[in-house]
Design a protein around this motif. Structure first.
Motif, short mmCIF file in Angstrom:
data_model
loop_
_atom_site.label_atom_id
_atom_site.label_comp_id
_atom_site.label_asym_id
_atom_site.label_seq_id
_atom_site.Cartn_x
_atom_site.Cartn_y
_atom_site.Cartn_z
N GLY A 203 44.92 23.61 33.84
CA GLY A 203 45.88 23.53 33.52
C GLY A 203 44.65 23.20 31.85
N GLN A 204 44.54 24.38 30.71
CA GLN A 204 44.23 23.47 29.86
C GLN A 204 44.49 22.41 29.14
N ARG A 205 45.50 21.37 29.33
CA ARG A 205 45.65 20.45 29.28
C ARG A 205 46.85 19.38 30.25
N ALA A 269 35.70 14.57 25.57
CA ALA A 269 35.76 14.27 23.98
C ALA A 269 35.21 15.30 23.20
N GLN A 270 34.27 16.17 22.92
CA GLN A 270 34.24 16.95 21.87
C GLN A 270 33.26 16.55 21.12
N SER A 271 33.28 15.24 20.42
CA SER A 271 32.56 14.48 19.83
C SER A 271 32.32 12.75 19.09
N GLY A 307 32.53 15.21 30.36
CA GLY A 307 32.55 14.90 29.24
C GLY A 307 32.16 17.11 28.37
N ASP A 308 32.83 17.07 27.31
CA ASP A 308 32.56 18.38 26.85
C ASP A 308 32.82 18.03 25.52
N PHE A 309 31.49 18.22 25.04
CA PHE A 309 30.65 18.35 23.63
C PHE A 309 30.17 19.51 23.06
N TYR A 341 28.22 24.73 18.21
CA TYR A 341 29.66 25.41 17.67
C TYR A 341 29.20 26.88 17.43
N SER A 342 30.31 27.31 18.23
CA SER A 342 30.93 28.75 18.34
C SER A 342 31.56 29.99 16.94
N PRO A 343 31.46 29.57 15.95
CA PRO A 343 32.86 30.37 14.63
C PRO A 343 33.27 31.53 15.61
N1 SAM Z 1 41.02 22.68 27.21
C1 SAM Z 1 39.91 22.03 26.83
C2 SAM Z 1 39.49 21.17 26.04
O1 SAM Z 1 40.34 20.77 26.13
O2 SAM Z 1 38.63 20.41 26.00
C3 SAM Z 1 38.81 23.12 27.47
C4 SAM Z 1 38.81 24.99 27.61
S1 SAM Z 1 37.78 25.14 26.77
C5 SAM Z 1 38.29 26.75 27.06
C6 SAM Z 1 35.80 25.02 27.12
C7 SAM Z 1 35.54 23.84 26.57
O3 SAM Z 1 33.88 25.57 26.08
C8 SAM Z 1 35.87 23.59 24.99
O4 SAM Z 1 35.94 21.51 25.71
C9 SAM Z 1 34.56 23.04 24.02
O5 SAM Z 1 34.00 21.70 24.64
C10 SAM Z 1 34.08 24.26 24.52
N2 SAM Z 1 34.50 25.47 23.06
C11 SAM Z 1 35.88 26.09 22.90
N3 SAM Z 1 35.55 27.00 21.54
C12 SAM Z 1 34.28 26.38 21.48
C13 SAM Z 1 33.55 26.51 19.86
N4 SAM Z 1 34.00 27.30 19.31
N5 SAM Z 1 32.26 26.52 20.38
C14 SAM Z 1 31.60 26.05 20.78
N6 SAM Z 1 32.34 25.49 22.05
C15 SAM Z 1 33.55 26.13 22.49
#
Ligand code: SAM
Ligand code: SF4
Length: 453
Positions: A203-205, A269-271, A307-309, A341-343
């Motif tokens: 799940g995404q969350r 965490a993202q940041s 983690g994800d950032f 970061y990718s817009p």
């Molecule tokens: N639902 C999860 C969450 O809330 O963290 C993650 C979903 S996303 C598909 C997977 C990861 O891609 C994210 O945690 C984020 O770090 C990265 N991500 C999402 N959108 C992005 C963007 N526009 N540019 C760069 N990285 C991105």
């Protein structure tokens, strides 16, 4: 998510009489399952399509379909591509077999995307649920080549309602829907019956999983407990968790209380900068995040956290980046996934904020953050030296140079611990899909090496 969708579509097509092939040259139908999260992923699909266009010049009858998030996002624009015959969004995949047959027989292009994806109808939701329960079980030509041996993914929730300002997912996957617990558990029982040892709930969350049935509202901790009772299932994982209070302690207590629930938490965490977190529409501060990490470690002492950032988010200064480095240092992650970061078109960040961090700075911050994490990962890995670990063997190690037969004549295998550490060791291929014990003799930041015990 995408691996699971690929498996479902493959199963449906197999049941309709199609056979899978690894070679594009042999294929009558090529389906590309796509991701839109970063632009780079979409660019790769476009380059594949360019290649397929060439192949189609000599084989005009070959059918090419694009499924998944990029199909939903680009719709008819993608159908204009010379190579493409089918464009099918994630909510339309229950009808994929019909689209493929139609394209083969009638030679007509087919566009199947959902116009108002945030307003998915009850009929559509039922079609997705039906498709999922039929094709995710071994009874229906279930296709498991995308997962490691002995493992399967089970969706707990679809979609997302969080609207992080950078993220495309809510626009292409639709609203958050939790699947009925009985459907999930039924699926897990069938998988266990077919020899699956580990299931990963998706799940995404996923920590926000919530399903109301009569008087009771089921949460993820309930699912974990119910899944633990399924005979034959050895390990249960769940990804991805959102750093919020939603059922946080309950889930960790379920982890601490059940030997089957793996002590692993993927908590992006993202940041580490509160200013950036606000701009990202994440609903926590860095210190609240670290407080959750601390609580996780106190409830489950040997938990491994990943983690994800995102680096280079609009407006990210050197000071903001240093706050991220600081958070990574304090969190003690097992590993981190770091993205530049990718817009993404139509997201709030893209509409309202300027992508003003130069690509060179994004690259430098990415490399720097990876180096910080690598040092931490390396120290954590080193603690495993001389220890015995239990792993689920996924199969042959994929790195060919590591895949030579060892002195005992056995090939190199790859397994994973409950805490998600990759372990490489020599052993008989027949161990794939089974649990094994390995003594660790060497470590690197992301891989442990050892001998079968
Ligand atoms: N639902 C999860 C969450 O809330 O963290 C993650 C979903 S996303 C598909 C997977 C990861 O891609 C994210 O945690 C984020 O770090 C990265 N991500 C999402 N959108 C992005 C963007 N526009 N540019 C760069 N990285 C991105
Ligand atoms: Fe995207 Fe945020 Fe939803 Fe994760 S929680 S899928 S990052 S919108």
């Amino acid at each position: 998510m995408n691996k699971l969708d690929t498996a479902l579509v493959s199963s449906a097509l197999k049941e309709a009489g199609f056979e899978l092939t690894n070679s594009v040259k042999e294929a009558d139908v090529v389906l590309i399952n796509t991701c839109s999260v970063r632009e780079h992923a979409e660019q790769r699909v476009l380059s594949h399509l360019g290649h397929l266009k060439h192949i189609k010049e000599s084989r005009p009858d070959m059918v090419v379909g694009v499924i998944g998030c990029m199909a939903q996002r680009l719709g008819d624009k993608l159908l204009e591509h010379e190579a493409v015959d089918i464009v099918c969004g994630p909510a339309q995949i229950p009808k994929i077999t019909d689209f493929v047959l139609q394209a083969l027989q009638e030679k007509k292009k087919c566009l199947a995307v959902t116009k108002k994806i945030r307003e998915t109808s009850e009929i559509q939701a039922q079609a997705l649920e039906g498709f999922e329960s039929v094709y995710s079980s071994p009874a229906s030509g279930w296709e498991n080549r995308n997962f490691g041996m002995g493992q399967a993914y089970v969706r707990a929730m679809r979609g997302c309602n969080n609207f992080c300002s950078y993220c495309i997912v809510p626009y292409v996957r639709g609203p958050e829907v939790s699947r009925p617990p009985e459907a999930i558990i039924e699926q897990i029982k069938k998988l266990a019956g077919a020899g699956v040892k580990q299931v990963t709930l998706l799940g995404q969350r996923v920590n926000a999983y919530k399903y109301k049935s009569g008087e009771k509202t089921y949460c993820l901790a309930d699912l974990l407990e119910m899944a633990s009772d399924v005979e034959g299932i050895g390990w249960i994982r769940f990804v991805t968790s959102y750093p919020s209070e939603e059922f946080f302690d309950e889930i960790l207590r379920a982890m601490a209380g059940s030997p089957k629930v793996c002590n692993y938490l993927h908590l992006p965490a993202q940041s580490g900068s509160d200013k950036i977190l606000r701009a990202m529409n994440r609903h926590y501060t860095a210190s609240q995040y670290l407080e959750l990490v601390g609580r996780a470690r106190s409830i489950v002492p040997d938990i491994a956290i990943a983690g994800d950032f995102i680096v280079g988010f609009p407006g990210e200064t050197e000071e903001d980046f240093q706050a991220t480095v600081d958070l990574v240092t304090k969190a003690g992650y097992k590993n981190c996934f770091i993205f530049k970061y990718s817009p993404r078109p139509d997201t709030t960040a893209d509409k309202r904020l300027q992508d003003n961090v130069p690509v060179e700075i994004k690259k430098r911050r990415n490399t720097e953050l990876l180096a910080v994490q690598e040092k931490i990962s390396s120290e954590l890995s080193r603690d495993f030296l001389g220890r015995q670990v239990r792993v689920l063997v996924e199969g042959l190690s994929k790195k060919p140079h590591l895949n030579k037969a060892g002195s005992d004549g056995n090939p190199q295998l790859l397994g994973r611990t409950a805490t998600d550490y990759i372990v490489v060791f020599n052993g008989p291929e027949s161990l794939a899909g089974e649990f094994a014990t390995v003594k660790i003799t060497k470590t690197s930041p992301l891989t442990l090496f050892g001998e079968l015990f």
